[in-house]
Design a protein around this motif. Structure first.
Motif, PDB file in Angstrom:
ATOM      1  N   ARG A  45       7.877  17.966   1.890  1.00  0.00           N
ATOM      2  CA  ARG A  45       8.533  17.936   0.545  1.00  0.00           C
ATOM      3  C   ARG A  45       9.126  17.234   0.257  1.00  0.00           C
ATOM      4  O   ARG A  45       8.837  16.918  -1.376  1.00  0.00           O
ATOM      5  CB  ARG A  45      10.085  18.754   1.076  1.00  0.00           C
TER       6      ARG A  45
ATOM      7  N   SER B 291       5.029  15.884  -1.287  1.00  0.00           N
ATOM      8  CA  SER B 291       4.927  16.779  -2.549  1.00  0.00           C
ATOM      9  C   SER B 291       5.492  16.497  -4.112  1.00  0.00           C
ATOM     10  O   SER B 291       4.835  16.288  -5.090  1.00  0.00           O
ATOM     11  CB  SER B 291       5.329  18.655  -2.592  1.00  0.00           C
ATOM     12  N   GLN B 292       7.034  15.938  -3.782  1.00  0.00           N
ATOM     13  CA  GLN B 292       7.998  15.709  -5.198  1.00  0.00           C
ATOM     14  C   GLN B 292       6.256  14.141  -5.223  1.00  0.00           C
ATOM     15  O   GLN B 292       6.846  13.516  -6.852  1.00  0.00           O
ATOM     16  CB  GLN B 292       8.997  15.066  -4.584  1.00  0.00           C
ATOM     17  N   TYR B 293       6.191  13.017  -4.667  1.00  0.00           N
ATOM     18  CA  TYR B 293       6.276  11.687  -4.633  1.00  0.00           C
ATOM     19  C   TYR B 293       4.820  11.925  -5.073  1.00  0.00           C
ATOM     20  O   TYR B 293       4.505  11.416  -6.651  1.00  0.00           O
ATOM     21  CB  TYR B 293       5.770  10.887  -3.639  1.00  0.00           C
ATOM     22  N   ILE B 294       3.561  13.057  -4.834  1.00  0.00           N
ATOM     23  CA  ILE B 294       2.729  13.653  -5.477  1.00  0.00           C
ATOM     24  C   ILE B 294       2.854  13.799  -6.436  1.00  0.00           C
ATOM     25  O   ILE B 294       1.938  13.079  -7.437  1.00  0.00           O
ATOM     26  CB  ILE B 294       1.747  13.979  -4.290  1.00  0.00           C
ATOM     27  N   SER B 295       3.675  14.902  -7.429  1.00  0.00           N
ATOM     28  CA  SER B 295       3.430  15.898  -8.015  1.00  0.00           C
ATOM     29  C   SER B 295       4.475  14.726  -9.705  1.00  0.00           C
ATOM     30  O   SER B 295       4.236  14.721 -10.311  1.00  0.00           O
ATOM     31  CB  SER B 295       4.318  16.758  -8.339  1.00  0.00           C
ATOM     32  N   GLY B 296       5.012  13.699  -8.786  1.00  0.00           N
ATOM     33  CA  GLY B 296       5.775  12.341 -10.096  1.00  0.00           C
ATOM     34  C   GLY B 296       4.370  11.351 -10.614  1.00  0.00           C
ATOM     35  O   GLY B 296       4.602  11.288 -11.663  1.00  0.00           O
TER      36      GLY B 296
ATOM     37  N   SER C   2       0.890  11.930 -10.023  1.00  0.00           N
ATOM     38  CA  SER C   2      -0.541  12.059 -10.096  1.00  0.00           C
ATOM     39  C   SER C   2      -1.337  11.882 -10.508  1.00  0.00           C
ATOM     40  O   SER C   2      -2.109  11.571 -10.494  1.00  0.00           O
ATOM     41  CB  SER C   2      -0.825  13.597 -10.287  1.00  0.00           C
TER      42      SER C   2
END
Length: 520
Positions: free
Chosen positions: A235, A238-243, A245
């Motif tokens: 989780r 995923s938040q780190y990568i989505s912010g 990208s």
């Protein structure tokens, strides 16, 4: 006789199928007892189950205690304090006998949680060792009884009695145990054999059910903590990568571009220049040109000839030959005379022209030195090109070796762990056979040998079995393997399992295995 032999073989198979889970559980508890961190993780993983058991036992005990007559509030408070003790988190420890309900585990007062956890783990490990030794004794008795019966043609009644005793000891909950009398007729023996054939299929599960309290925790208990850690990590990532990208994509693109430029500039281009030097004679390193040196030398000759002609020396050929040999005497004689009155001759004489000719001579000398250096560079140009690729090549080689070592460990992981397990099992077998060789092998030792050879059979699947000599990869090392290594290894394992061989003969089998298989 054939039916009894089939039941006998099936009984040993069922007992061996119960030994394998015991070995897995013993490895699990041994891993938990390897250090304080492992013990702490095990305690945290099992904490929900411990808390559930603690709460249920405390609630049941308090209800029972409250239902008694003449119970004061102070007694209830004391018992509640006792039940809230951390002792109930370790229900497998011995019970306190001086408690009013005799439900508290007996634990020393000044013992920390890790010590209690270690005591619990070692207690479970000892329970599993005793259970495996009991199974090994039963397997050894059946194996040796079969060997004796085959050699002396004794009645099968004794073998049937042994099988019946094993089934009865594994399943004591049945109201009608199997009973075989020594003088039983054929019909009774056949009925007992049919009953054993029906009940023998549950022998393995019955053996494992007896030691359920010593086995490793359930899959949920072992996996809930790592699962939560993995889910939280996924989780967060995923938040780190989505912010970020776009930043990650740019970083990956820049990294790829940097690697490509690094390889191109420091490896590919020097190698291409080296190829062109060998194939076409093209030179990369050059500090001067021959045309520039020839032009400077001709200018020096013309300057000296004109200067000398002004002072009456008109033999231009002789002057050029002297200049070619580095002789400037025609200029230096005038220069020495002019230096007697330098200030006057700078303005009205030939001192400046003589000095400029010497400057040109210095330039020509420097040009000749650079030409010699240029020849040295061209003669060693291929060496310089190859040396320029060494740092980058070593860097890439180190990175490739590191990746290759990781891949080789992953690819050869099964064979590496298999060989390590085989070596450990062979060491245990060697310890078991450290007995009086003049006496027959005891049933307990014979059963433990069969249990250990069961592990050897499972690990032997990683050995090559080609008709030609092969190799066995262990990390970075390659060990030679004889032809049909797996078949030969299993033949030696069957010799170790045989109840007809003495201890001395089995030790000779081990020595033969060490001579044949290099990985041992």
């Amino acid at each position: 006789m054939s039916a009894v032999a089939a039941i006998h073989a099936h009984t040993i198979e069922q007992l061996l199928s119960a030994v394998l889970p015991l070995s897995i559980d013993m490895d699990y508890w041994a891993a938990q007892d390897s250090g304080a961190i492992s013990l702490a993780l095990y305690f945290v993983e099992s904490l929900p189950a411990r808390a559930y058991v603690c709460i249920t036992k405390a609630a049941a005990a308090m209800i029972e205690f409250a239902m008694r007559d003449n119970v004061s509030l102070r007694q209830v408070a004391e018992e509640l304090y006792n039940f809230l003790s951390t002792r109930l988190l370790f229900p497998d420890l011995p019970l306190v006998r001086n408690s009013s309900l005799a439900r508290l585990p007996q634990v020393p007062e000044k013992v920390n949680i890790l010590s209690l956890t270690r005591r619990e783990v070692r207690g479970k490990l000892r329970g599993l060792e005793l259970a495996r030794n009991s199974l090994a004794l039963q397997i050894g008795q059946l194996s040796q009884a079969s060997a004796v019966d085959n050699q002396t043609a004794i009645s099968v009644t004794g073998l049937v009695e042994q099988i019946a005793d094993i089934i009865n000891s594994a399943d004591r909950s049945r109201s009608e145990p199997i009973s075989v009398q020594g003088d039983a007729d054929l019909a009774t023996l056949a009925a007992s054999t049919l009953d054993m054939a029906r009940r023998i299929n549950s022998l393995s599960s019955s053996q494992l059910h007896k030691i359920k309290a010593y086995r490793r925790p359930s899959l949920f208990t072992r996996a809930w903590l790592p699962g939560i850690v993995v889910l939280c990590s996924v989780r967060y990532l995923s938040q780190y990568i989505s912010g970020r990208s776009e930043d990650i994509a740019n970083w990956a693109k820049d990294s790829l571009t940097t690697m490509c430029n690094y390889v191109s500039q420091y490896i590919i281009q020097p190698l291409r220049s080296g190829y062109e030097t060998i194939r076409y004679g093209k030179h990369t390193y050059s500090v001067t040109t021959e045309e520039s040196l020839v032009s400077d030398f001709q200018s020096l000759e013309d300057m000296v000839v004109r200067f000398a002609s002004r002072f009456g020396n008109s033999d231009a050929t002789a002057i050029r030959q002297r200049v070619m040999g580095g002789d400037l005497s025609d200029v230096m004689s005038v220069y020495a005379r002019e230096m007697q009155q330098p200030f006057r001759n700078v303005l009205f004489g030939d001192l400046v022209q003589a000095m400029l000719i010497q400057v040109q001579k210095v330039k020509v000398d420097v040009g000749q030195t650079m030409a010699a250096l240029d020849k040295l560079l061209k003669s060693n140009e291929l060496n310089f090109l190859l040396l320029s690729t060494v740092p980058a090549t070593l860097t890439l080689y180190s990175a490739a070796s590191w990746v290759s070592s990781l891949l080789s460990r992953w690819i050869s992981g099964a064979s590496r762990h298999a060989v390590a397990s085989i070596q450990v099992s062979m060491r245990d077998i060697d310890r078991l056979l450290n007995i009086d060789e003049s006496k027959p092998v005891p049933p307990a030792v014979q059963g433990q040998l069969i249990c250990l050879t069961l592990d050897l059979r499972r690990q032997a699947l990683a050995l090559p079995n080609a008709a030609a000599p092969g190799v066995l990869r262990l990390g970075h090392n390659w060990l030679p393997a004889p032809p049909r290594a797996r078949s030969m290894f299993l033949q030696d394992v069957r010799d170790l399992e045989s109840a007809r061989l003495s201890g001395r003969q089995k030790r000779q089998v081990i020595e033969r295995m060490h001579r044949t298989f290099r990985f041992l």
